[in-house]
Design a protein around this motif. Structure first.
Motif, mmCIF file in Angstrom:
data_model
loop_
_atom_site.group_PDB
_atom_site.id
_atom_site.type_symbol
_atom_site.label_atom_id
_atom_site.label_comp_id
_atom_site.label_asym_id
_atom_site.label_seq_id
_atom_site.Cartn_x
_atom_site.Cartn_y
_atom_site.Cartn_z
ATOM 1 N N PRO A 114 141.872 84.401 -24.602
ATOM 2 C CA PRO A 114 143.076 84.947 -23.871
ATOM 3 C C PRO A 114 143.627 86.137 -24.471
ATOM 4 N N GLY A 115 144.009 87.167 -23.724
ATOM 5 C CA GLY A 115 144.555 88.294 -24.558
ATOM 6 C C GLY A 115 145.262 89.301 -23.477
ATOM 7 N N VAL A 116 145.567 90.554 -23.662
ATOM 8 C CA VAL A 116 146.152 91.278 -22.905
ATOM 9 C C VAL A 116 145.311 91.685 -21.444
ATOM 10 N N ASP A 117 144.219 91.836 -21.666
ATOM 11 C CA ASP A 117 143.386 91.933 -20.258
ATOM 12 C C ASP A 117 143.233 90.791 -19.364
ATOM 13 N N THR A 118 143.581 89.503 -19.991
ATOM 14 C CA THR A 118 143.449 88.413 -19.046
ATOM 15 C C THR A 118 144.993 88.480 -18.578
ATOM 16 N N LEU A 119 146.015 88.685 -19.254
ATOM 17 C CA LEU A 119 147.215 88.602 -18.623
ATOM 18 C C LEU A 119 147.665 89.812 -17.518
ATOM 19 N N LEU A 120 146.963 90.576 -17.632
ATOM 20 C CA LEU A 120 146.947 91.839 -16.813
ATOM 21 C C LEU A 120 146.545 91.681 -15.482
ATOM 22 N N VAL A 121 145.179 90.910 -15.471
ATOM 23 C CA VAL A 121 144.452 90.607 -14.294
ATOM 24 C C VAL A 121 145.471 89.511 -13.677
ATOM 25 N N MET A 122 145.847 88.508 -14.365
ATOM 26 C CA MET A 122 146.655 87.572 -13.761
ATOM 27 C C MET A 122 148.050 88.054 -13.046
ATOM 28 N N ARG A 123 148.680 88.980 -13.826
ATOM 29 C CA ARG A 123 149.921 89.567 -13.415
ATOM 30 C C ARG A 123 149.505 90.381 -12.172
ATOM 31 N N ASN A 124 148.354 91.353 -12.014
ATOM 32 C CA ASN A 124 148.023 92.303 -10.846
ATOM 33 C C ASN A 124 147.663 91.335 -9.933
ATOM 34 N N THR A 125 147.105 89.944 -10.026
ATOM 35 C CA THR A 125 146.653 89.406 -8.904
ATOM 36 C C THR A 125 147.946 88.606 -8.054
ATOM 37 N N GLY A 126 148.969 88.253 -8.848
ATOM 38 C CA GLY A 126 150.105 87.792 -8.473
ATOM 39 C C GLY A 126 150.788 88.771 -7.631
ATOM 40 N N ARG A 127 150.608 90.082 -8.243
ATOM 41 C CA ARG A 127 151.132 91.228 -7.289
ATOM 42 C C ARG A 127 150.592 91.569 -6.111
ATOM 43 N N GLY A 128 149.278 91.636 -6.150
ATOM 44 C CA GLY A 128 148.856 92.071 -4.938
ATOM 45 C C GLY A 128 147.451 91.529 -4.215
ATOM 46 N N GLY A 129 147.409 90.122 -4.915
ATOM 47 C CA GLY A 129 146.222 89.486 -4.402
ATOM 48 C C GLY A 129 144.760 89.546 -5.155
ATOM 49 N N LEU A 130 143.787 88.871 -4.798
ATOM 50 C CA LEU A 130 142.655 88.807 -5.357
ATOM 51 C C LEU A 130 141.984 90.248 -5.419
ATOM 52 N N ARG A 131 142.199 90.925 -4.409
ATOM 53 C CA ARG A 131 141.342 92.396 -4.544
ATOM 54 C C ARG A 131 142.132 93.143 -5.608
ATOM 55 N N ASP A 132 143.479 93.101 -5.837
ATOM 56 C CA ASP A 132 144.102 93.761 -6.812
ATOM 57 C C ASP A 132 143.791 93.419 -8.348
ATOM 58 N N GLY A 133 143.455 91.994 -8.450
ATOM 59 C CA GLY A 133 143.198 91.416 -9.641
ATOM 60 C C GLY A 133 141.829 91.985 -10.088
ATOM 61 N N CYS A 134 140.702 91.838 -9.151
ATOM 62 C CA CYS A 134 139.327 92.259 -9.304
ATOM 63 C C CYS A 134 139.089 93.595 -9.519
ATOM 64 N N VAL A 135 140.065 94.648 -8.920
ATOM 65 C CA VAL A 135 140.023 95.933 -9.151
ATOM 66 C C VAL A 135 140.278 96.559 -10.721
ATOM 67 N N THR A 136 141.651 95.501 -10.915
ATOM 68 C CA THR A 136 142.114 95.514 -12.056
ATOM 69 C C THR A 136 140.823 95.406 -13.341
ATOM 70 N N SER A 137 140.200 94.382 -13.141
ATOM 71 C CA SER A 137 139.028 93.931 -13.782
ATOM 72 C C SER A 137 138.015 94.831 -13.947
ATOM 73 N N VAL A 138 137.759 95.548 -12.847
ATOM 74 C CA VAL A 138 136.887 96.880 -12.943
ATOM 75 C C VAL A 138 137.338 97.930 -13.812
#
Length: 212
Positions: free
Chosen positions: A22-46
């Motif tokens: 776990p680190g910053v990237d993990t939290l950012l993906v989780m935060r953005n997923t909570g903000r905009g859904g699965l697509r937001d989280g996956c695009v953040t991961s990309v």
């Protein structure tokens, strides 16, 4: 051939452990997923994973080594990364401090449309590229798994590609878990608490990075 195979499997183990930590990237993906859904989280991961190719390229070209050995350049990268983490943290804390009833489903959909995919991608990319720890890791790790007899640049990109696939699978899986739990129903107070914890972590990590 055996040497290359052994090097690859050793790299696979090392990069898998790095990915699931776990680190910053993990939290950012989780935060953005909570903000905009699965697509937001996956695009953040990309965006996050695309930054790996930048680090791999710099490592292969020797720029990462030059960056680390040049005090002012490394300091500039460190401060840029620290400021970006604090900026992300403040954004989460602002969401945590918002009061009022939970928004209606229509309002949530409208809010999600305001966060474009370019924003999610940019947030992920910058969080990775501006992380001096990632640059240090790629500078120290990648050369250990590159065959001196082969093309260092091509091998570095190939290893980064393996990291890209592993990280995408892991982070998109986390995004799916977040969406699944959110569909079970989470009240506004819990959401504010999670945003507060995430924001506090980002700010603390930024402060720690700036002080080291």
């Amino acid at each position: 051939m055996t040497l290359i195979s052994d090097l690859f499997w050793a790299y696979l183990v090392a990069i898998t452990l790095l990915t699931i930590t776990p680190g910053v990237d993990t939290l950012l993906v989780m935060r953005n997923t909570g903000r905009g859904g699965l697509r937001d989280g996956c695009v953040t991961s990309v965006g996050i994973c695309s930054g790996l190719f930048i680090h791999a390229t710099l490592s292969a070209l020797g720029i990462s080594l030059l960056l680390v050995e040049t005090a002012w350049a490394f300091s500039a990268l460190k401060w840029a990364g620290a400021c970006y983490l604090v900026w992300l943290g403040i954004g989460s804390l602002r969401q945590a401090l918002r009061r009022g009833d939970a928004p209606a489903a229509k309002d949530v959909a409208v809010a999600r449309r305001k966060v474009g995919l370019a924003v999610s991608f940019r947030e992920g990319l910058l969080s990775n590229v501006l992380n001096p720890k990632t640059a240090l890791f790629y500078m120290a790790l990648l050369p250990q798994f590159v065959d001196p007899a082969g093309n260092a640049f091509q091998q570095s990109l190939m290893l980064a590609g393996v990291h890209f696939l592993l990280a995408m699978l892991w982070q998109c899986g986390l995004a799916w878990v977040v969406v699944t739990f959110r569909s079970l129903g989470v009240n506004a107070r819990v959401k504010r608490t999670l945003n507060g914890l995430t924001g506090g972590f980002f700010v603390a990590m930024g402060a720690k990075l700036a002080s080291t």
